[in-house]
Design a protein around this motif. Structure first.
Motif, PDB file in Angstrom:
ATOM      1  N   LEU A 119       8.315  -5.234  -4.528  1.00 41.78           N
ATOM      2  CA  LEU A 119       8.446  -4.435  -5.748  1.00 41.78           C
ATOM      3  C   LEU A 119       9.063  -3.066  -5.471  1.00 41.78           C
ATOM      4  O   LEU A 119       9.896  -2.576  -6.219  1.00 41.78           O
ATOM      5  CB  LEU A 119       7.073  -4.254  -6.410  1.00 41.78           C
ATOM      6  N   LEU A 120       8.637  -2.451  -4.379  1.00 43.69           N
ATOM      7  CA  LEU A 120       9.166  -1.120  -4.084  1.00 43.69           C
ATOM      8  C   LEU A 120      10.634  -1.188  -3.668  1.00 43.69           C
ATOM      9  O   LEU A 120      11.431  -0.329  -4.020  1.00 43.69           O
ATOM     10  CB  LEU A 120       8.346  -0.436  -2.980  1.00 43.69           C
TER      11      LEU A 120
ATOM     12  N   ASP B 242      -5.936  -2.570   7.462  1.00 48.07           N
ATOM     13  CA  ASP B 242      -5.190  -2.250   8.668  1.00 48.07           C
ATOM     14  C   ASP B 242      -4.581  -0.864   8.502  1.00 48.07           C
ATOM     15  O   ASP B 242      -4.270  -0.455   7.391  1.00 48.07           O
ATOM     16  CB  ASP B 242      -4.060  -3.264   8.873  1.00 48.07           C
TER      17      ASP B 242
ATOM     18  N   ASN C 188       5.344  -1.867   7.663  1.00 43.42           N
ATOM     19  CA  ASN C 188       4.599  -2.102   8.886  1.00 43.42           C
ATOM     20  C   ASN C 188       3.689  -3.320   8.801  1.00 43.42           C
ATOM     21  O   ASN C 188       3.525  -4.049   9.762  1.00 43.42           O
ATOM     22  CB  ASN C 188       3.696  -0.887   9.129  1.00 43.42           C
ATOM     23  N   PHE C 189       3.070  -3.513   7.641  1.00 44.57           N
ATOM     24  CA  PHE C 189       1.987  -4.479   7.575  1.00 44.57           C
ATOM     25  C   PHE C 189       2.248  -5.694   6.683  1.00 44.57           C
ATOM     26  O   PHE C 189       1.365  -6.531   6.536  1.00 44.57           O
ATOM     27  CB  PHE C 189       0.698  -3.790   7.127  1.00 44.57           C
TER      28      PHE C 189
ATOM     29  N   ILE D 240       1.703   0.288  -9.734  1.00 46.78           N
ATOM     30  CA  ILE D 240       1.087  -0.117  -8.471  1.00 46.78           C
ATOM     31  C   ILE D 240       0.174   1.013  -8.027  1.00 46.78           C
ATOM     32  O   ILE D 240       0.632   2.157  -7.910  1.00 46.78           O
ATOM     33  CB  ILE D 240       2.148  -0.354  -7.380  1.00 46.78           C
TER      34      ILE D 240
ATOM     35  N   VAL E  65       3.269  10.140  -1.362  1.00 40.89           N
ATOM     36  CA  VAL E  65       2.525   8.905  -1.553  1.00 40.89           C
ATOM     37  C   VAL E  65       3.457   7.693  -1.496  1.00 40.89           C
ATOM     38  O   VAL E  65       3.184   6.702  -0.824  1.00 40.89           O
ATOM     39  CB  VAL E  65       1.790   8.931  -2.917  1.00 40.89           C
ATOM     40  N   TYR E  66       4.587   7.811  -2.190  1.00 36.84           N
ATOM     41  CA  TYR E  66       5.544   6.699  -2.230  1.00 36.84           C
ATOM     42  C   TYR E  66       6.112   6.412  -0.837  1.00 36.84           C
ATOM     43  O   TYR E  66       6.156   5.271  -0.391  1.00 36.84           O
ATOM     44  CB  TYR E  66       6.670   7.041  -3.206  1.00 36.84           C
TER      45      TYR E  66
ATOM     46  N   ASN F 287      -3.391 -10.525   3.203  1.00 39.24           N
ATOM     47  CA  ASN F 287      -3.030  -9.279   3.874  1.00 39.24           C
ATOM     48  C   ASN F 287      -3.536  -9.231   5.309  1.00 39.24           C
ATOM     49  O   ASN F 287      -2.892  -8.678   6.189  1.00 39.24           O
ATOM     50  CB  ASN F 287      -3.598  -8.076   3.123  1.00 39.24           C
ATOM     51  N   LEU F 288      -4.705  -9.800   5.538  1.00 38.85           N
ATOM     52  CA  LEU F 288      -5.298  -9.691   6.868  1.00 38.85           C
ATOM     53  C   LEU F 288      -5.033 -10.931   7.705  1.00 38.85           C
ATOM     54  O   LEU F 288      -5.134 -10.892   8.931  1.00 38.85           O
ATOM     55  CB  LEU F 288      -6.811  -9.448   6.744  1.00 38.85           C
ATOM     56  N   CYS F 289      -4.701 -12.049   7.058  1.00 35.03           N
ATOM     57  CA  CYS F 289      -4.391 -13.296   7.746  1.00 35.03           C
ATOM     58  C   CYS F 289      -5.376 -13.643   8.858  1.00 35.03           C
ATOM     59  O   CYS F 289      -4.981 -13.779  10.026  1.00 35.03           O
ATOM     60  CB  CYS F 289      -2.985 -13.266   8.325  1.00 35.03           C
TER      61      CYS F 289
ATOM     62  N   TYR G 299      -4.597   6.226  -5.926  1.00 33.33           N
ATOM     63  CA  TYR G 299      -3.245   6.759  -5.896  1.00 33.33           C
ATOM     64  C   TYR G 299      -2.326   5.930  -6.785  1.00 33.33           C
ATOM     65  O   TYR G 299      -2.331   4.704  -6.701  1.00 33.33           O
ATOM     66  CB  TYR G 299      -2.691   6.698  -4.472  1.00 33.33           C
ATOM     67  N   ILE G 300      -1.565   6.590  -7.630  1.00 34.64           N
ATOM     68  CA  ILE G 300      -0.542   5.875  -8.397  1.00 34.64           C
ATOM     69  C   ILE G 300       0.751   5.939  -7.589  1.00 34.64           C
ATOM     70  O   ILE G 300       1.352   6.995  -7.434  1.00 34.64           O
ATOM     71  CB  ILE G 300      -0.356   6.498  -9.791  1.00 34.64           C
ATOM     72  N   ILE G 301       1.122   4.810  -7.035  1.00 35.48           N
ATOM     73  CA  ILE G 301       2.261   4.790  -6.119  1.00 35.48           C
ATOM     74  C   ILE G 301       3.578   4.718  -6.887  1.00 35.48           C
ATOM     75  O   ILE G 301       4.492   5.489  -6.655  1.00 35.48           O
ATOM     76  CB  ILE G 301       2.138   3.602  -5.154  1.00 35.48           C
ATOM     77  N   ALA G 302       3.670   3.762  -7.791  1.00 31.44           N
ATOM     78  CA  ALA G 302       4.915   3.619  -8.539  1.00 31.44           C
ATOM     79  C   ALA G 302       4.626   2.968  -9.886  1.00 31.44           C
ATOM     80  O   ALA G 302       3.818   2.052  -9.976  1.00 31.44           O
ATOM     81  CB  ALA G 302       5.913   2.756  -7.755  1.00 31.44           C
TER      82      ALA G 302
ATOM     83  N   VAL H 177       3.972  -5.821  -2.746  1.00 31.28           N
ATOM     84  CA  VAL H 177       4.235  -4.406  -2.975  1.00 31.28           C
ATOM     85  C   VAL H 177       5.564  -4.025  -2.332  1.00 31.28           C
ATOM     86  O   VAL H 177       6.396  -3.333  -2.926  1.00 31.28           O
ATOM     87  CB  VAL H 177       3.101  -3.529  -2.402  1.00 31.28           C
TER      88      VAL H 177
ATOM     89  N   LYS I 110       2.921  -9.209   5.810  1.00 31.99           N
ATOM     90  CA  LYS I 110       2.828 -10.392   6.659  1.00 31.99           C
ATOM     91  C   LYS I 110       3.872 -11.440   6.284  1.00 31.99           C
ATOM     92  O   LYS I 110       4.208 -12.300   7.061  1.00 31.99           O
ATOM     93  CB  LYS I 110       1.434 -11.017   6.514  1.00 31.99           C
TER      94      LYS I 110
ATOM     95  N   GLY J 253       2.789   9.333  -7.593  1.00 31.33           N
ATOM     96  CA  GLY J 253       2.391  10.184  -6.483  1.00 31.33           C
ATOM     97  C   GLY J 253       1.102  10.949  -6.729  1.00 31.33           C
ATOM     98  O   GLY J 253       0.662  11.685  -5.872  1.00 31.33           O
TER      99      GLY J 253
ATOM    100  N   ARG K 104      -7.468  -2.347  12.937  1.00 31.35           N
ATOM    101  CA  ARG K 104      -8.096  -2.940  11.763  1.00 31.35           C
ATOM    102  C   ARG K 104      -9.485  -2.324  11.654  1.00 31.35           C
ATOM    103  O   ARG K 104     -10.228  -2.292  12.635  1.00 31.35           O
ATOM    104  CB  ARG K 104      -8.181  -4.457  11.948  1.00 31.35           C
TER     105      ARG K 104
ATOM    106  N   THR L 229       3.587   4.884   1.474  1.00 31.08           N
ATOM    107  CA  THR L 229       3.324   3.506   1.108  1.00 31.08           C
ATOM    108  C   THR L 229       4.434   2.594   1.608  1.00 31.08           C
ATOM    109  O   THR L 229       4.183   1.520   2.152  1.00 31.08           O
ATOM    110  CB  THR L 229       3.207   3.368  -0.423  1.00 31.08           C
TER     111      THR L 229
ATOM    112  N   LYS M 103      -1.945   0.379  16.044  1.00 30.22           N
ATOM    113  CA  LYS M 103      -2.394  -0.254  14.805  1.00 30.22           C
ATOM    114  C   LYS M 103      -3.832  -0.727  14.971  1.00 30.22           C
ATOM    115  O   LYS M 103      -4.151  -1.372  15.969  1.00 30.22           O
ATOM    116  CB  LYS M 103      -1.512  -1.450  14.466  1.00 30.22           C
TER     117      LYS M 103
ATOM    118  N   TYR N 271       4.068   2.042   5.182  1.00 33.55           N
ATOM    119  CA  TYR N 271       2.907   1.185   5.426  1.00 33.55           C
ATOM    120  C   TYR N 271       3.228  -0.274   5.154  1.00 33.55           C
ATOM    121  O   TYR N 271       2.950  -1.147   5.976  1.00 33.55           O
ATOM    122  CB  TYR N 271       1.731   1.646   4.556  1.00 33.55           C
TER     123      TYR N 271
ATOM    124  N   LEU O  40      -2.271  -7.021  -5.686  1.00 33.47           N
ATOM    125  CA  LEU O  40      -1.006  -7.419  -5.073  1.00 33.47           C
ATOM    126  C   LEU O  40      -1.186  -7.591  -3.572  1.00 33.47           C
ATOM    127  O   LEU O  40      -1.993  -6.906  -2.958  1.00 33.47           O
ATOM    128  CB  LEU O  40       0.048  -6.345  -5.315  1.00 33.47           C
TER     129      LEU O  40
END
Lengths: 132, 197
Positions: B39-40, A65, B62-63, A54, B52-53, B99-101, A23-26, B36, B65, A15, A104, B56, A102, B59, B31
């Motif tokens: 993994l989460l 996005d 939501n995204f 991550i 943050v977690y 990710n963007l396809c 950012y260090i997420i996990a 991600v 693919k 966090g 891009r 993420t 959403k 996110y 990744l």
């Protein structure tokens, strides 16, 4: 003790955000907990731990996005800001942007703060803008 | 008067469109959003309750693919012409494509400018392959046989089925597959259901 070091690492780094790594997420795994060094003069020990995590760092020039969080009155020549709509929105002939839309976008610049990274993006290019 | 010395290490300006990501990230693995998410969601520790977690997680839900583990790994490793087969791609480009396809080569080169090095036709084939995987992602795995399935007039070849799913297809009445709408409804759900077998 290992257990303690592990949970200390998780709670200390997850966090957080730095300019170097973003950012260090996990934390995914711990590669090497390190040899402890007792610091002279205090009872504390220092461990240099290597771990895999991550992270998220936005780069200038990257296309990402995102979800719209807030619409305010910045000016875009092709779009009109409508403060009276609910929620407030930006509209042009072909797209409407409001909260939770959403989009891009391409990151044109980033600014790193002690605890946050700010980025400025544009949708004024081909293939950018509202998605789905 | 003293001159003020500026200690400015010669930092390379970051620019993702030229693949300049800075010393820490130039050689780092990237990744996919779908990875991600995996993994989460499959973390053996408790989820940390940080902003943050949680953001993420929202996110990536939501995204992402590619929503199944199989399709996410297939897009990277699986046959026939997926991302790992294209040696010119860097980790960053691989992740951006998945990710963007982007739908076509022109769009891909516009949103990921460093792709100019790849020939349009070659890139297009790759993108088509990924689009197909997205459409049929509930069925794609890579350890089984090819099963051609006619959908209406166009014949689409689903490369592979998961073993469990294939058995299930095998037990369907012969005419069933012909009248199946393209990936929706109960067909897909049934296949999903067998993932856990």
């Amino acid at each position: 003790m290992l257990q303690f070091l592990e949970s200390k690492l998780y709670s200390d780094v997850e966090g957080t955000c730095s300019g170097q790594f973003g950012y260090i997420i996990a934390v995914v795994s711990i590669l090497d907990i390190g040899k402890g060094m007792v610091l002279s003069g205090s009872g504390q020990a220092e461990f240099i731990t290597r771990y895999r995590a991550i992270v998220f760092k936005p780069f200038k020039g990257e296309v990402v996005d995102g979800v719209v969080n807030n619409v305010n009155k910045l000016i875009h020549p092709d779009m009109k800001f409508d403060p009276n709509s609910n929620p407030p929105s930006f509209a042009s002939d072909e797209q409407i942007i409001e909260k939770n839309t959403k989009v891009r976008l391409k990151i044109v610049g980033t600014r790193v703060d002690a605890t946050e990274i700010f980025a400025i993006g544009t949708i004024k290019e081909d293939h950018l803008g509202v998605i789905e | 008067m003293t001159t003020r010395l500026r200690h400015r290490p010669n930092v390379e300006e970051e620019d993702a469109s030229a693949l300049k990501l800075g010393p820490e990230f130039n050689n780092a693995g990237c990744l996919l959003i779908s990875e991600v998410k995996y993994l989460l969601e499959n973390r053996d520790k408790d989820a940390p309750d940080t902003a943050v977690y949680n953001k993420t997680l929202d996110y990536v839900k939501n995204f992402a693919k590619f929503n199944t583990t199989d399709s996410a790994s297939a897009v990277r490793d699986g046959p026939p012409r997926t991302l790992r087969r294209e040696p010119a791609l860097t980790q960053f480009e691989t992740a951006q494509i998945a990710n963007l396809c982007p739908a076509d080569a022109e769009e891909a080169k516009s949103i990921i400018p460093s792709l100019v090095k790849i020939d349009d036709d070659r890139l297009q084939t790759l993108l088509d392959e990924i689009q197909t995987m997205r459409k049929f992602q509930t069925c794609i795995a890579w350890n089984c046989v090819a099963v051609p399935v006619p959908f209406g007039s166009s014949v689409v070849s689903l490369e592979t089925y998961r073993t469990g799913a294939r058995d299930l297809v095998g037990t369907m009445p012969a005419g069933t597959l012909k009248h199946m709408p393209p990936v929706s409804g109960s067909f897909v759900n049934t296949l999903n259901g067998t993932d856990d077998v």
